[in-house]
Write a protein that holds these residues in place. Structure first.
Motif, PDB file in Angstrom:
ATOM      1  N   UNK A   1       0.540  -1.277   0.268  1.00 33.85           N
ATOM      2  CA  UNK A   1       0.097   0.306   0.520  1.00 33.85           C
ATOM      3  C   UNK A   1       0.725   1.515   0.040  1.00 33.85           C
ATOM      4  N   UNK A   2       1.755   0.775   1.046  1.00 32.79           N
ATOM      5  CA  UNK A   2       2.562   1.581   1.446  1.00 32.79           C
ATOM      6  C   UNK A   2       3.305   2.636  -0.541  1.00 32.79           C
ATOM      7  N   UNK A   3       3.207   1.802  -1.587  1.00 31.21           N
ATOM      8  CA  UNK A   3       4.249   2.194  -2.792  1.00 31.21           C
ATOM      9  C   UNK A   3       3.277   2.437  -3.761  1.00 31.21           C
ATOM     10  N   UNK A   4       1.904   2.213  -4.099  1.00 26.88           N
ATOM     11  CA  UNK A   4       0.686   2.999  -4.053  1.00 26.88           C
ATOM     12  C   UNK A   4       0.543   3.935  -3.393  1.00 26.88           C
ATOM     13  N   UNK A   5       0.093   3.942  -2.347  1.00 32.04           N
ATOM     14  CA  UNK A   5       0.263   6.269  -1.861  1.00 32.04           C
ATOM     15  C   UNK A   5       1.196   6.654  -2.463  1.00 32.04           C
ATOM     16  N   UNK A   6       2.627   5.844  -2.258  1.00 34.66           N
ATOM     17  CA  UNK A   6       3.808   6.999  -3.088  1.00 34.66           C
ATOM     18  C   UNK A   6       3.078   7.464  -3.848  1.00 34.66           C
ATOM     19  N   UNK A   7       2.559   7.058  -5.138  1.00 33.21           N
ATOM     20  CA  UNK A   7       2.530   7.074  -6.609  1.00 33.21           C
ATOM     21  C   UNK A   7       1.086   7.671  -6.723  1.00 33.21           C
ATOM     22  N   UNK A   8       1.013   7.818  -5.924  1.00 32.73           N
ATOM     23  CA  UNK A   8      -0.313   8.492  -5.622  1.00 32.73           C
ATOM     24  C   UNK A   8      -0.193  10.368  -5.182  1.00 32.73           C
ATOM     25  N   UNK A   9       0.378  10.143  -3.617  1.00 29.93           N
ATOM     26  CA  UNK A   9       0.926  11.354  -3.511  1.00 29.93           C
ATOM     27  C   UNK A   9       1.838  12.064  -3.236  1.00 29.93           C
TER      28      UNK A   9
END
Length: 120
Positions: free
Chosen positions: A38-46
């Motif tokens: 989730x951290x990697x996904x969130x990083x791409x998002x924000x």
């Protein structure tokens, strides 16, 4: 302009504690993740200015997530968080590109000192 920080820890109370320390000191929490994936996904998002990343998490640990984030963004700034006695993992995370690490249980001053050192 407040700096955006992404918090990654599998323990909700830890995320809450860190969020509290950061917001009281004028930082903006851009997102939270409960595991490395989730951290990697969130990083791409924000696209945060900084990531505070726990080392030991389910699905993908912090070191793997750190490597993934660094491969997406070579300039990513990540501070690792670990419990006492994870010396080898701390060394591995620094070699993988972490800017600093904080030992749990957190001291608010230490968290802010590390954040200021990395992103001002």
């Amino acid at each position: 302009m407040a700096k955006n920080i992404l918090i990654c820890d599998d323990a909700a109370f830890m995320r809450m504690m860190i969020k509290d320390i950061l917001t009281k000191n004028g930082y903006n929490v851009a997102g939270e993740a409960e595991n490395g994936l989730k951290a990697v996904e969130k990083y791409k998002e924000v696209s945060p200015d900084l990531v505070l990343m726990d080392i030991t998490m389910p699905e993908m640990d912090g070191i793997q997530a750190l490597k993934e984030i660094k491969s997406l963004d070579g300039g990513a700034k990540v501070i690792m968080c670990s419990a006492m006695g994870q010396q080898a993992m701390v060394i591995e995370s620094i070699q993988a590109g972490a800017k600093d690490f904080i030992v749990k249980p957190f001291q608010a001053e230490r968290v802010i000192e590390a954040v200021k050192k990395v992103i001002g």
